[in-house]
Design an enzyme around this catalytic site. Structure first.
Site, PDB file in Angstrom:
ATOM      1  N   ILE A 225       2.908 -12.260   7.403  1.00 27.97           N
ATOM      2  CA  ILE A 225       2.836 -12.477   8.848  1.00 27.97           C
ATOM      3  C   ILE A 225       1.429 -12.937   9.237  1.00 27.97           C
ATOM      4  CG2 ILE A 225       2.190 -10.136   9.497  1.00 27.97           C
ATOM      5  CD1 ILE A 225       4.411 -10.306  11.667  1.00 27.97           C
ATOM      6  N   ASP A 226       0.429 -12.523   8.447  1.00 26.46           N
ATOM      7  CA  ASP A 226      -0.975 -12.842   8.760  1.00 26.46           C
ATOM      8  C   ASP A 226      -1.352 -14.299   8.497  1.00 26.46           C
ATOM      9  OD1 ASP A 226      -0.960 -10.127   8.868  1.00 26.46           O
ATOM     10  OD2 ASP A 226      -2.316  -9.810   7.186  1.00 26.46           O
ATOM     11  N   GLY A 270      -3.609  -8.741  10.805  1.00 22.96           N
ATOM     12  CA  GLY A 270      -4.627  -9.600  10.196  1.00 22.96           C
ATOM     13  C   GLY A 270      -5.598  -8.740   9.424  1.00 22.96           C
ATOM     14  N   ARG A 271      -5.228  -8.390   8.189  1.00 25.29           N
ATOM     15  CA  ARG A 271      -6.077  -7.505   7.394  1.00 25.29           C
ATOM     16  C   ARG A 271      -7.337  -8.222   6.935  1.00 25.29           C
ATOM     17  NH1 ARG A 271      -3.632  -3.058   5.249  1.00 25.29           N
ATOM     18  NH2 ARG A 271      -4.876  -3.227   3.372  1.00 25.29           N
ATOM     19  N   GLU A 325      -6.673  -6.399  12.850  1.00 23.66           N
ATOM     20  CA  GLU A 325      -6.843  -5.057  12.265  1.00 23.66           C
ATOM     21  C   GLU A 325      -7.959  -4.980  11.220  1.00 23.66           C
ATOM     22  OE1 GLU A 325      -2.720  -5.934   9.852  1.00 23.66           O
ATOM     23  OE2 GLU A 325      -3.226  -3.849  10.179  1.00 23.66           O
ATOM     24  N   ILE A 384       5.718  -5.924  16.712  1.00 24.86           N
ATOM     25  CA  ILE A 384       5.751  -7.361  16.420  1.00 24.86           C
ATOM     26  C   ILE A 384       6.409  -7.621  15.067  1.00 24.86           C
ATOM     27  CG2 ILE A 384       4.307  -9.377  15.932  1.00 24.86           C
ATOM     28  CD1 ILE A 384       2.340  -8.338  18.030  1.00 24.86           C
ATOM     29  N   ARG A 385       6.026  -6.814  14.078  1.00 26.79           N
ATOM     30  CA  ARG A 385       6.598  -7.022  12.739  1.00 26.79           C
ATOM     31  C   ARG A 385       8.121  -6.909  12.723  1.00 26.79           C
ATOM     32  NH1 ARG A 385       3.652  -3.906   8.078  1.00 26.79           N
ATOM     33  NH2 ARG A 385       5.643  -2.848   8.134  1.00 26.79           N
TER      34      ARG A 385
END
Ligand code: ATP
Ligand code: MG
Length: 483
Positions: A225-226, A270-271, A325, A384-385
């Site tokens: 997803i990021d 967003g890791r 994040e 969101i996920r």
């Protein structure tokens, strides 16, 4: 020339092939015939399919490649290429012979069910494949969980639901047990949907399959997803995530406008890469500051975050901060002196930057600046996920699934599918797992963001020059690899 130079070549060591053209590099994907010579071929059943026979040049030429860089300087080398995805005239599996399986691993992402659906429908509609197995609960599902038959009917409506109908997990990658299970069940096409960790796991499965000399295609479909997967233009679920993030930003804006000196803080996924935060900020126009892992920031002093917040509140009465994040992890670790922890897949567990930053801001303004502020922190990440994918992601997921199936049927293996410069390609596993896609903060897109929010860059001139020197900037605003 390409085809003949490939004979007998497999895996990473021989994947870079330079043809007669100077500077032309093909990052090629393995093929079953690399280790099982003289496999019989069959005509692609699509040529008898009325829906496809009318399409001019539907089949992709086996020598077609996709260039990684679309903008090249005059006289420069011709650069890196990947094999173009799409149906081949010849396939290496007869439809009756195919026993496919699908597995989803890692975290949730909008579009997982669409990809599952389209692999099932594509295999059955286009190639007449009937045996498709769903492996439940991620990698460990191969040896420790149930499986279910996937039919066209069973998957018909699943794209309207979030999550994954197969379930997912972290950890549990036991290579020999997984390949035993593939062998015992007579599976010969393995479709693996997941992120960077999953693609590494898929690569190990491919190596073991090859070592045992099995006629099994191992195909990866990249999920993140990021948008942090290298080489490919964009990952599925990203569009849906950016769209859904608007609702959280909107709520934060409403909250901030309504309170005295209101501050809305929104944490997004967003890791290691801030693409969602960056795009959500650019889309919204209500965001005054966007913080991402690629751009370190600081709180105190001139040019720091506190100073900017105070300025915006004095000018405008309220402000909205969006943060990824993975932003500010070092800053937070310094102040908390925490020990590092890991999840079952071995990924570093991040500290909650949203909570931490919200508290820091509250403390600073109430205790140090003696100001009244109203801060609201919104963390919509799990919401969101879990959403189903939007229209554009649904189309994209369909193309990914089709590229995967065509590649598997054509006997390619050990590859991930995805668009490179808008053309779908087959990419060897190592190319997507060795590096990570990150926002390049000296690139145009980040500059557009800075000029849209007017936030400080948190970078000294010296730092900018330094990062410019070691950077191979992409010329458009598209996500590009940081090196
Ligand atoms: P995301 O991080 O986007 O949620 P991911 O695929 O990176 O997705 P992980 O939990 O890191 O998620 O990995 C998914 C699966 O891949 C796990 O079952 C894990 O055991 C396996 N895996 C991860 N890294 C490796 C590796 N280097 N070798 C073998 N298997 C791996
Ligand atoms: Mg991961």
């Amino acid at each position: 020339a390409l085809e003949s130079s490939m004979n007998g070549l497999t895996g990473r060591s021989l994947a870079k092939i330079v043809s007669g053209d100077a500077g032309f590099v093909l990052e090629d994907v393995p093929h079953l015939t690399d280790y099982i010579p003289d496999l019989p071929t069959y005509p692609n059943p699509l040529q008898d399919n009325p829906a496809w026979s009318a399409v001019k040049q539907y089949f992709v030429n086996v020598d077609d490649t996709v260039a990684q860089k679309i903008v090249v300087q005059k006289g420069s080398a011709r650069g890196t290429h990947f094999r173009r995805a799409g149906p081949r005239q010849k396939v290496y599996f007869e439809p009756d012979e195919v026993h496919a399986c699908i597995v989803t691993c890692g975290g949730l992402c909008p579009g997982l069910n669409t990809v599952i659906r389209e692999i099932v429908c594509g295999l059955s509609d286009m190639y007449g494949v009937e045996r498709i197995l769903g492996i439940e609960g991620g990698y460990r599902g191969f040896y420790a969980r149930n499986t279910r038959q996937l039919t066209r009917k069973y998957v018909n409506d699943v794209h309207k639901r979030g999550g994954t109908i197969l379930g997912t997990s972290r950890g549990g990658h036991d290579t020999s047990k997984i390949v035993d299970s593939i062998q015992d069940r007579g599976i010969n096409q393995v479709y693996i949907i997941g992120g960077d960790g999953t693609q590494k796991g898929a690569s190990v499965i491919f190596e073991e399959v090859r070592r045992r000399g099995l006629k099994v295609s191992v195909v990866g479909i990249p999920k993140t997803i990021d948008n942090d997967i290298a080489v490919i233009d964009k990952s599925f679920g990203f569009d849906s995530a950016v769209e859904e993030a608007q609702r959280a930003i909107n709520a934060a804006h409403v909250e901030s406008e309504s309170g005295e000196n209101g501050i809305g803080v929104v944490k997004l996924m967003g890791r290691y890469s801030g693409f969602i935060a960056m795009h959500a900020t650019l889309a919204s126009r209500d965001v005054d500051c966007c913080l991402i892992p690629e751009s370190p920031f600081y709180l105190e002093g001139k040019g720091g975050l506190y100073e900017y917040i105070e300025k915006r509140i004095k000018e405008n009465g309220h402000m909205v901060i969006v943060l990824a994040e993975g932003a500010g992890q070092e800053l937070m670790a310094e102040s908390m002196r925490s020990t590092e922890m890991q999840d079952p897949s071995g990924n570093k567990l991040l500290l909650d930057v949203g909570m931490w930053l919200s508290q820091k801001i509250k403390d600073h303004f109430t205790k140090v600046r003696k100001m009244v502020i109203t801060l609201k922190y919104i963390d919509p990440t799990y919401m969101i996920r879990a959403i189903p994918s939007n229209a554009s992601d649904n189309v994209y997921c369909t193309l990914l699934a089709h590229s995967a199936i065509h590649g598997g049927m054509a006997g390619y293996t050990g590859f991930t599918v995805g668009p490179v410069n808008g053309r779908h390609a087959y990419i060897p596993f190592y190319a997507v797992t060795e590096t990570q896609n990150q926002v390049v903060i000296t690139d145009r897109m980040w500059a557009r963001l800075l000029s849209s929010t007017n936030q400080p860059s948190f970078q000294t001139h010296q730092e900018v020059t330094k990062s410019m020197e070691c950077l191979n900037c992409s010329t458009d605003g598209s996500p590009s690899k940081k090196n």
